[in-house]
Design an enzyme around this catalytic site. Structure first.
Site, PDB file in Angstrom:
ATOM      1  N   ASP A  54       0.800  -1.327   0.129  1.00 27.62           N
ATOM      2  CA  ASP A  54      -0.062   0.063   0.013  1.00 27.62           C
ATOM      3  C   ASP A  54       1.144   1.272  -0.081  1.00 27.62           C
ATOM      4  O   ASP A  54       1.528   1.462   0.907  1.00 27.62           O
ATOM      5  CB  ASP A  54      -0.961   0.093   1.268  1.00 27.62           C
ATOM      6  CG  ASP A  54      -1.715   1.268   1.558  1.00 27.62           C
ATOM      7  OD1 ASP A  54      -1.784   2.169   0.532  1.00 27.62           O
ATOM      8  OD2 ASP A  54      -2.234   1.271   2.484  1.00 27.62           O
ATOM      9  N   LYS A  72       2.885  11.182  -3.216  1.00 23.83           N
ATOM     10  CA  LYS A  72       1.716  10.594  -4.237  1.00 23.83           C
ATOM     11  C   LYS A  72       0.808  11.602  -4.661  1.00 23.83           C
ATOM     12  O   LYS A  72       0.182  11.299  -5.945  1.00 23.83           O
ATOM     13  CB  LYS A  72       1.069   9.588  -3.293  1.00 23.83           C
ATOM     14  CG  LYS A  72       0.063   8.839  -3.894  1.00 23.83           C
ATOM     15  CD  LYS A  72      -0.445   7.918  -3.072  1.00 23.83           C
ATOM     16  CE  LYS A  72      -1.630   7.157  -3.422  1.00 23.83           C
ATOM     17  NZ  LYS A  72      -2.034   5.860  -2.343  1.00 23.83           N
ATOM     18  N   GLU A 103      -7.183   0.500  -4.617  1.00 20.82           N
ATOM     19  CA  GLU A 103      -7.223   0.549  -3.100  1.00 20.82           C
ATOM     20  C   GLU A 103      -8.597  -0.213  -2.276  1.00 20.82           C
ATOM     21  O   GLU A 103      -8.622  -1.056  -1.552  1.00 20.82           O
ATOM     22  CB  GLU A 103      -6.834   1.801  -2.322  1.00 20.82           C
ATOM     23  CG  GLU A 103      -5.457   2.061  -2.613  1.00 20.82           C
ATOM     24  CD  GLU A 103      -4.978   3.541  -2.638  1.00 20.82           C
ATOM     25  OE1 GLU A 103      -6.012   4.283  -1.916  1.00 20.82           O
ATOM     26  OE2 GLU A 103      -4.022   3.837  -2.780  1.00 20.82           O
ATOM     27  N   ASP A 139     -12.955   5.550   1.629  1.00 24.35           N
ATOM     28  CA  ASP A 139     -11.516   5.620   1.851  1.00 24.35           C
ATOM     29  C   ASP A 139     -10.931   7.040   2.071  1.00 24.35           C
ATOM     30  O   ASP A 139     -10.885   7.726   0.948  1.00 24.35           O
ATOM     31  CB  ASP A 139     -10.608   4.899   0.933  1.00 24.35           C
ATOM     32  CG  ASP A 139      -9.192   4.837   1.081  1.00 24.35           C
ATOM     33  OD1 ASP A 139      -8.568   5.400   1.999  1.00 24.35           O
ATOM     34  OD2 ASP A 139      -8.381   4.122   0.349  1.00 24.35           O
TER      35      ASP A 139
END
Ligand code: AMP
Length: 591
Positions: A7, A69, A146, A168
């Site tokens: 992850d 990211k 994800e 999320d």
């Protein structure tokens, strides 16, 4: 050969594995399962990844980078000293640290991985993630979404079909997906999100709020420099986390500002309700995204069997409360929200690595993909019409073709411009690239046919091919932004060699000891601070000098009292205090 699941998060990253049918997150040598996605260089030029880098963030933001990211797939450059790094090069450092962590924990070489990305990531962002893996020396067997990973981790597989909302909310990205789980198959029915929304935004709102409160309390503004603001941001994040478990919490930061020569401390109590007021509008946006995803999936809230929460920010009580009120049911809890994505990635990695794990994965593409076309209307030819070839939420891998024809007599060439998005006007969508088909035979409008074929693979890489029907002339485009182009093998070798040099020893992310006084090992950062403190002492006025001397005495005592100075929390706190003091002293001097 073991395949690991990774992850690669905006704020934190984890690596996990399936072993003997069991899935587990692999901790680092410090015992922590979470590796902060933070990279930096120490003042001596040593690469730091994870907690060490995060620790120096407040003191040295110019040598440290967080949330890389957010920039994946762009050519945003991070400068460390005289070197510039692209986002995927920084991400490669995080991946290499995770790879090393796994190799140490398992005692074997790791070369293959499954990496997760938000369902909302574009092709460019997926490709950049893959390239980062390659630079790190990891063959990326699959990039998975994800929420799909999270659903796998919750092990919701039952014989009945379950429809699940995966919400999320992490540090930098927000994603909501509606997935359907039947037996061993997980299918993403729809997904929405905002890859620029997350806990970092809450931290920034709270940071501004604290600066306001400071101004009200002391009648002066906090210094606007990067280091002070970074400290304030760090304090804001801690405050936010404290407010998840307390209705009130106090933030304390010593020597944060000054009024004349008097140092000012930040000490303010904040209520959970205040934080909630600040973040409420952002959370409303997330609820709207849930509604859009449900509409796309053709489902009413009542048809949802379960809600699962992913990401550290879902620990905020208001997040849980608003979702529950909005959807009329409480989210399932059970797994730590920050680890479930890594666990799911590991399950998928296990499947690919031949471990006996029963899960099959079905993913969808997050955006429609198509080309700009001209259409003929009674009013004439209208250009810039978006002709979707693969509609969003198609299950991947997917291949689709459309046939187009020329709109002008004796048209010699066509430009195939590829876009992703949902707007009927092509140029309002995200351009992915274009290519030209030339030297068409001179024929009347509408008689030359060109087939455009889109092929979207499991890693989210799009290949576009066009074929002119008559002569069979072809054109091809593999979608990747100029800035995240797949590296040539030469460039890849070079990038990998550079990374190898940074990581040349296993010790690179450890703090190596240095001798002080009676052979007590202390961390180089502390040694450096002590040096600076000794130099600063003679330059300070009497009151400050006394304060500093007192701090140095306490530190010396703590060093001697501790058998292993690196691990004393008292020492860590004193070190932070010293760093703050020196920072304050240096800004005061500069005035
Ligand atoms: P993730 O990207 O899933 O690792 O989530 C990281 C984000 O979760 C960061 O913004 C953290 O500040 C936030 N976070 C972690 N724990 C908590 C907590 N207990 N309450 C609020 N936010 C948290």
């Amino acid at each position: 050969m073991k395949v690991v699941g990774i992850d690669l998060g905006t704020t934190n990253s984890e690596v996990a594995i399936v072993e003997n049918g069991q899935v587990r997150v692999l901790p680092g040598e410090d015992g922590d399962s979470i590796l902060p996605s933070c990279v930096g260089f120490s003042d001596t030029g040593k690469l730091l990844v994870g907690r060490e880098a995060l620790r120096q963030y407040a003191a040295a933001p110019e040598r440290t980078v967080k949330s890389i990211k957010r920039w994946m797939g762009t050519d945003h450059k991070t400068t460390f000293g005289d070197k510039e790094y692209l986002p995927h090069e920084v991400a490669a450092m995080i991946l290499r640290a995770l790879q090393q962590r796994a190799e140490k924990a398992l005692g074997e070489t790791i070369t293959q991985a499954v990496i997760t990305v938000p369902a909302y990531f574009t092709d460019a962002q997926r490709q950049a993630t893959k390239t980062a893996g390659e630079i790190a020396g990891l063959e990326v067997l699959q990039i998975i979404n994800e929420p799909t990973a999270a659903a796998l981790a919750y092990d919701l597989r039952s014989e009945e079909t379950e429809r699940v909302v995966v919400y999320d909310l992490g540090g930098g990205t927000f994603d909501v997906s509606v997935v359907e789980i039947t037996g061993e198959v997980t299918e993403v029915l729809a997904s929405h999100g905002n890859n620029r929304l997350g806990g970092d935004d809450f931290d920034r709102l709270l940071q501004l709020h604290l600066a306001d409160l400071f101004r009200q309390q002391h009648g002066v503004d906090l210094p606007d420099d990067a280091a002070t603001q970074a400290r304030l941001l760090r304090a804001a994040e801690q405050l936010k986390i404290d407010l998840s478990s307390h209705a009130f919490a106090t933030v304390r930061e010593a020597f944060l500002g000054s009024k004349g020569k008097t140092p000012l401390h930040l000490e303010i109590e904040v209520a959970r309700a205040d934080l909630e007021k600040l973040i409420h509008p952002l959370l409303v946006e997330t609820l709207e995204a849930i509604d859009r995803a449900l509409t796309d999936a053709n489902l009413e809230p009542e048809e949802i069997d379960r809600i699962i929460l992913v990401g550290g920010s879902t620990r905020i009580p208001l997040v849980q409360q608003m979702i529950q009120e909005h959807l009329g049911q409480a989210p399932t809890d059970g797994i730590q929200p920050d680890l479930c994505v890594a666990l799911g990635a590991a399950l998928q990695a296990g499947v690919l690595g031949g471990e006996s794990v029963d899960a099959i994965l079905v993913d969808v593409i997050p955006h429609s993909l198509g080309i700009a076309a001209a259409i003929t209307t009674p009013m004439g030819i209208m250009p810039d019409y978006f002709s979707a070839i693969i509609p969003r939420n198609s299950v991947v891998p997917v291949s689709r073709s459309h046939v187009y024809s020329t709109v002008f007599d004796e048209q010699e060439a066509v430009e195939i411009e590829v876009f992703q998005g949902e707007n009927a006007i092509a140029s309002e969508n995200v351009p992915l690239g274009s290519f030209r088909v030339e030297n068409l035979p001179p024929k009347p409008a509408g008689t030359i046919q060109i087939e455009v074929h889109f092929d979207f693979d499991l890693n989210g890489i799009l290949t576009v091919t066009s074929t002119e029907k008559g002569k069979g002339q072809q054109g091809t485009l593999v979608v990747n932004h100029a800035s995240i182009q797949k590296l040539s093998s030469h460039d890849l070798k070079q990038a990998r060699a550079d990374l190898d040099a940074l990581f040349e020893s296993d010790e690179i992310i450890e703090i190596s000891g240095e001798e002080l006084g009676d052979a007590v090992e202390i961390a180089p950062e502390l040694a450096e601070l002590l040096n600076r403190a000794r130099q600063a002492l003679p330059t300070l006025d009497a009151e400050a000098a006394e304060e500093l001397q007192d701090l140095l005495d306490q530190i010396e005592k703590a060093i001697r009292a501790s058998a292993n100075a690196n691990q004393s929390t008292e020492l860590t706190e004193l070190q932070a205090e010293l760093s703050d003091f020196l920072y304050y002293a240096s800004t005061n001097e500069a005035e």
